[in-house]
Design an enzyme around this catalytic site. Sequence first.
Site, PDB file in Angstrom:
ATOM      1  N   GLU A  46       5.563  -7.935   0.612  1.00  0.00           N
ATOM      2  CA  GLU A  46       4.438  -7.131   0.142  1.00  0.00           C
ATOM      3  C   GLU A  46       3.426  -8.013  -0.580  1.00  0.00           C
ATOM      4  O   GLU A  46       3.772  -8.697  -1.555  1.00  0.00           O
ATOM      5  CB  GLU A  46       4.906  -6.018  -0.795  1.00  0.00           C
ATOM      6  N   CYS A  47       2.206  -8.006  -0.104  1.00  0.00           N
ATOM      7  CA  CYS A  47       1.061  -8.675  -0.729  1.00  0.00           C
ATOM      8  C   CYS A  47       1.301 -10.187  -0.861  1.00  0.00           C
ATOM      9  O   CYS A  47       1.029 -10.924   0.075  1.00  0.00           O
ATOM     10  CB  CYS A  47       0.731  -8.031  -2.071  1.00  0.00           C
ATOM     11  N   ALA A  48       1.826 -10.662  -1.979  1.00  0.00           N
ATOM     12  CA  ALA A  48       2.111 -12.086  -2.106  1.00  0.00           C
ATOM     13  C   ALA A  48       3.053 -12.543  -1.001  1.00  0.00           C
ATOM     14  O   ALA A  48       2.905 -13.647  -0.455  1.00  0.00           O
ATOM     15  CB  ALA A  48       2.710 -12.388  -3.469  1.00  0.00           C
TER      16      ALA A  48
END
Length: 203
Positions: free
Chosen positions: A79-81
């Site tokens: 997720e994201c990073a």
Amino acid sequence: MAGGPAFTFGYAEHRELLLAAGAQVVVFDPLRDELPEGTAGLVLPGGFPEEHAAELAANTVLLGAVAARAKSGMPVHAECAGLLYLTRSLDGHPMARVIDADAEFGPRLTLGYRDAVALADSPLWRAGERVRGHEFHRTRLVTAASDAPAWGWHGSDGARVREGALVQRVHASYLHTHPAGNPDATARFVAAAVEYAGIRASR
């Protein structure tokens, strides 16, 4: 589960639900650690990898191990990073190259809640499941992440949005989802990791 300075955004409930589903959770720091021995599933939560891109790129042993495991079918929840870590590059620094995209720090902040629909089956969600999540990032993908996006939703202007990437058993996206609101997804992820561990043990 990735931790350390580059992966600081996660939920305590995520680890608790993984443990409740039968996982042994080991937190490691991608800036300096290798992939923990016996890893059968990988969680790459949110954070600020753009602030540590050079250090992440320098840990070539880990990047290679993550790429090899993802290619072999290990379930990965990013997720994201985590999404950024799996791209070809982040601000010019080489990353794991699991996802055929490059990322860079962008000119504006993307922020908001999303009512998303899973577009295909994955180790976490079934096609058609609805999930409430949020985006909070100033990075962007400068090339398309995948021909198989993870999520779909409608933007504020009504336009259809396709976001994230499904590659093998990797589910990667900018969307943050709270595991307490989606406990079945966590249980499925652990089940997929158990299956992967069994396949590796039989080889």
